[in-house]
Scaffold this motif. Structure first.
Motif, PDB file in Angstrom:
ATOM      1  N   PHE A   1       0.806  -1.219   0.000  1.00 58.62           N
ATOM      2  CA  PHE A   1       0.000   0.000   0.000  1.00 58.62           C
ATOM      3  C   PHE A   1       0.841   1.272   0.000  1.00 58.62           C
ATOM      4  O   PHE A   1       0.307   2.366   0.167  1.00 58.62           O
ATOM      5  CB  PHE A   1      -0.928   0.014   1.215  1.00 58.62           C
ATOM      6  CG  PHE A   1      -1.905  -1.123   1.222  1.00 58.62           C
ATOM      7  CD1 PHE A   1      -3.019  -1.085   0.400  1.00 58.62           C
ATOM      8  CD2 PHE A   1      -1.711  -2.224   2.035  1.00 58.62           C
ATOM      9  CE1 PHE A   1      -3.925  -2.127   0.395  1.00 58.62           C
ATOM     10  CE2 PHE A   1      -2.608  -3.267   2.035  1.00 58.62           C
ATOM     11  CZ  PHE A   1      -3.718  -3.220   1.212  1.00 58.62           C
ATOM     12  N   ASN A   2       2.143   1.155  -0.181  1.00 56.64           N
ATOM     13  CA  ASN A   2       3.009   2.336  -0.168  1.00 56.64           C
ATOM     14  C   ASN A   2       3.036   2.947  -1.566  1.00 56.64           C
ATOM     15  O   ASN A   2       3.849   2.589  -2.402  1.00 56.64           O
ATOM     16  CB  ASN A   2       4.415   1.946   0.301  1.00 56.64           C
ATOM     17  CG  ASN A   2       5.264   3.153   0.607  1.00 56.64           C
ATOM     18  OD1 ASN A   2       4.788   4.279   0.571  1.00 56.64           O
ATOM     19  ND2 ASN A   2       6.523   2.914   0.909  1.00 56.64           N
ATOM     20  N   ASN A   3       2.095   3.885  -1.827  1.00 52.80           N
ATOM     21  CA  ASN A   3       1.987   4.508  -3.144  1.00 52.80           C
ATOM     22  C   ASN A   3       1.512   5.954  -2.979  1.00 52.80           C
ATOM     23  O   ASN A   3       1.461   6.470  -1.867  1.00 52.80           O
ATOM     24  CB  ASN A   3       1.037   3.705  -4.043  1.00 52.80           C
ATOM     25  CG  ASN A   3      -0.318   3.488  -3.386  1.00 52.80           C
ATOM     26  OD1 ASN A   3      -0.953   4.434  -2.934  1.00 52.80           O
ATOM     27  ND2 ASN A   3      -0.766   2.236  -3.325  1.00 52.80           N
TER      28      ASN A   3
ATOM     29  N   ASP B   1      -8.039  12.409  10.074  1.00 51.91           N
ATOM     30  CA  ASP B   1      -7.333  13.464   9.347  1.00 51.91           C
ATOM     31  C   ASP B   1      -7.094  12.985   7.916  1.00 51.91           C
ATOM     32  O   ASP B   1      -6.159  12.240   7.658  1.00 51.91           O
ATOM     33  CB  ASP B   1      -6.008  13.780  10.062  1.00 51.91           C
ATOM     34  CG  ASP B   1      -5.274  14.963   9.463  1.00 51.91           C
ATOM     35  OD1 ASP B   1      -5.733  15.514   8.448  1.00 51.91           O
ATOM     36  OD2 ASP B   1      -4.217  15.322  10.010  1.00 51.91           O
ATOM     37  N   VAL B   2      -7.970  13.396   7.007  1.00 55.37           N
ATOM     38  CA  VAL B   2      -7.825  13.042   5.593  1.00 55.37           C
ATOM     39  C   VAL B   2      -6.949  14.116   4.958  1.00 55.37           C
ATOM     40  O   VAL B   2      -7.364  15.267   4.791  1.00 55.37           O
ATOM     41  CB  VAL B   2      -9.189  12.950   4.884  1.00 55.37           C
ATOM     42  CG1 VAL B   2      -9.002  12.549   3.415  1.00 55.37           C
ATOM     43  CG2 VAL B   2     -10.097  11.954   5.596  1.00 55.37           C
ATOM     44  N   ALA B   3      -5.727  13.754   4.610  1.00 55.77           N
ATOM     45  CA  ALA B   3      -4.693  14.722   4.224  1.00 55.77           C
ATOM     46  C   ALA B   3      -5.101  15.633   3.078  1.00 55.77           C
ATOM     47  O   ALA B   3      -4.722  16.801   3.062  1.00 55.77           O
ATOM     48  CB  ALA B   3      -3.406  13.981   3.881  1.00 55.77           C
TER      49      ALA B   3
ATOM     50  N   SER C   1      -6.284   3.947   6.055  1.00 60.04           N
ATOM     51  CA  SER C   1      -7.020   3.691   4.818  1.00 60.04           C
ATOM     52  C   SER C   1      -6.119   3.023   3.787  1.00 60.04           C
ATOM     53  O   SER C   1      -4.956   3.396   3.632  1.00 60.04           O
ATOM     54  CB  SER C   1      -7.568   4.997   4.236  1.00 60.04           C
ATOM     55  OG  SER C   1      -8.160   4.764   2.979  1.00 60.04           O
ATOM     56  N   GLN C   2      -6.686   2.084   3.057  1.00 57.92           N
ATOM     57  CA  GLN C   2      -5.957   1.412   1.981  1.00 57.92           C
ATOM     58  C   GLN C   2      -6.062   2.177   0.669  1.00 57.92           C
ATOM     59  O   GLN C   2      -5.342   1.867  -0.281  1.00 57.92           O
ATOM     60  CB  GLN C   2      -6.507  -0.003   1.788  1.00 57.92           C
ATOM     61  CG  GLN C   2      -6.317  -0.883   2.999  1.00 57.92           C
ATOM     62  CD  GLN C   2      -6.890  -2.282   2.785  1.00 57.92           C
ATOM     63  OE1 GLN C   2      -7.091  -2.721   1.653  1.00 57.92           O
ATOM     64  NE2 GLN C   2      -7.147  -2.980   3.868  1.00 57.92           N
ATOM     65  N   THR C   3      -6.938   3.182   0.607  1.00 55.27           N
ATOM     66  CA  THR C   3      -7.200   3.835  -0.673  1.00 55.27           C
ATOM     67  C   THR C   3      -6.923   5.337  -0.694  1.00 55.27           C
ATOM     68  O   THR C   3      -6.979   5.941  -1.756  1.00 55.27           O
ATOM     69  CB  THR C   3      -8.670   3.613  -1.086  1.00 55.27           C
ATOM     70  OG1 THR C   3      -9.513   4.154  -0.059  1.00 55.27           O
ATOM     71  CG2 THR C   3      -8.965   2.142  -1.293  1.00 55.27           C
ATOM     72  N   GLU C   4      -6.657   5.964   0.455  1.00 61.05           N
ATOM     73  CA  GLU C   4      -6.373   7.394   0.488  1.00 61.05           C
ATOM     74  C   GLU C   4      -5.461   7.728   1.665  1.00 61.05           C
ATOM     75  O   GLU C   4      -5.224   6.896   2.534  1.00 61.05           O
ATOM     76  CB  GLU C   4      -7.659   8.219   0.551  1.00 61.05           C
ATOM     77  CG  GLU C   4      -8.507   7.953   1.775  1.00 61.05           C
ATOM     78  CD  GLU C   4      -9.827   8.713   1.749  1.00 61.05           C
ATOM     79  OE1 GLU C   4      -9.956   9.712   1.030  1.00 61.05           O
ATOM     80  OE2 GLU C   4     -10.741   8.296   2.466  1.00 61.05           O
ATOM     81  N   LEU C   5      -4.935   8.948   1.676  1.00 66.56           N
ATOM     82  CA  LEU C   5      -4.102   9.397   2.794  1.00 66.56           C
ATOM     83  C   LEU C   5      -5.025   9.837   3.927  1.00 66.56           C
ATOM     84  O   LEU C   5      -5.420  10.991   4.033  1.00 66.56           O
ATOM     85  CB  LEU C   5      -3.179  10.535   2.363  1.00 66.56           C
ATOM     86  CG  LEU C   5      -2.007  10.126   1.499  1.00 66.56           C
ATOM     87  CD1 LEU C   5      -1.228  11.351   1.035  1.00 66.56           C
ATOM     88  CD2 LEU C   5      -1.084   9.180   2.245  1.00 66.56           C
TER      89      LEU C   5
END
Length: 195
Positions: free
Chosen positions: A75-77, A144-146, A114-118
């Motif tokens: 998930f590091n993207n 905290d959604v970056a 989250s696997q889909t967003e920061l």
């Protein structure tokens, strides 16, 4: 008539005695619980608005935010760093520049959830140094959604001046350096507390 009044008085004494015995037996049974003076909760409630600048220094010799668990490689993207946990001890300053007056420290951790967003779970204490707030702490927790312009988190308590604190904090990213990953976040904290 007198006999009825005596019976009512006797019944009242019986009820009070049972209530007192119940309280005493509960306290003796547990040994760690007692009543609190209700006057502690009748203090004046204050509403305050604080503005801080959260200085997140990720790299270099003076880093204030470090990873303690790396993200899962899968998930590091660009969209997620799921599994990452960072611990921080960031300066809270009066203005957006790092050289601004130091008002306190933001100490806590964030975890990528989250696997889909920061998207991070953040838990931190704002430990303050200034004026009558010196030694007092506001405790904040939330999502905290970056990439959101404004993120709202809950005030879940505090200590010192902020005992029984509640309210919310709004976070707005002021600057983000994609090379160093250093970030400056403006926090507007709206808190009710008892003095």
């Amino acid at each position: 008539m007198a006999m009825g009044a005596f019976q009512n008085f006797f019944f009242f004494l019986l009820i009070i005695s049972c209530y007192i015995l119940t309280i005493v037996s509960e306290q003796e049974e547990t040994g760690f619980v007692s009543s609190i003076n209700p006057k502690l909760f009748k203090k004046k409630e204050n509403f305050s608005h604080f503005r801080f600048y959260w200085q997140d220094i990720v790299g270099g010799n003076n880093a204030t935010s470090i990873p303690i668990i790396p993200p899962l490689p899968k998930f590091n993207n660009d969209y997620s760093v799921f599994g990452l946990v960072r611990i921080f001890d960031n300066a809270l300053t009066l203005g957006p520049k790092l050289s601004s007056k130091l008002l306190g420290r933001a100490q806590g951790f964030l975890a990528s959830t989250s696997q889909t967003e920061l998207d991070f779970l953040i838990v931190m204490n704002f430990a303050l140094f200034e004026g009558k707030y010196n030694g007092s702490v506001i405790t904040i927790s939330g999502r905290d959604v970056a990439y959101n312009k404004t993120r709202e988190m809950s005030i879940i308590g505090g200590s010192g001046v902020f005992r029984f604190a509640k309210g919310y904090a709004e976070a707005n990213t002021i600057s983000f350096d994609p090379i160093t990953v250093n970030t400056i976040v403006e926090y507007n904290v709206f808190v009710s507390h008892q003095d």
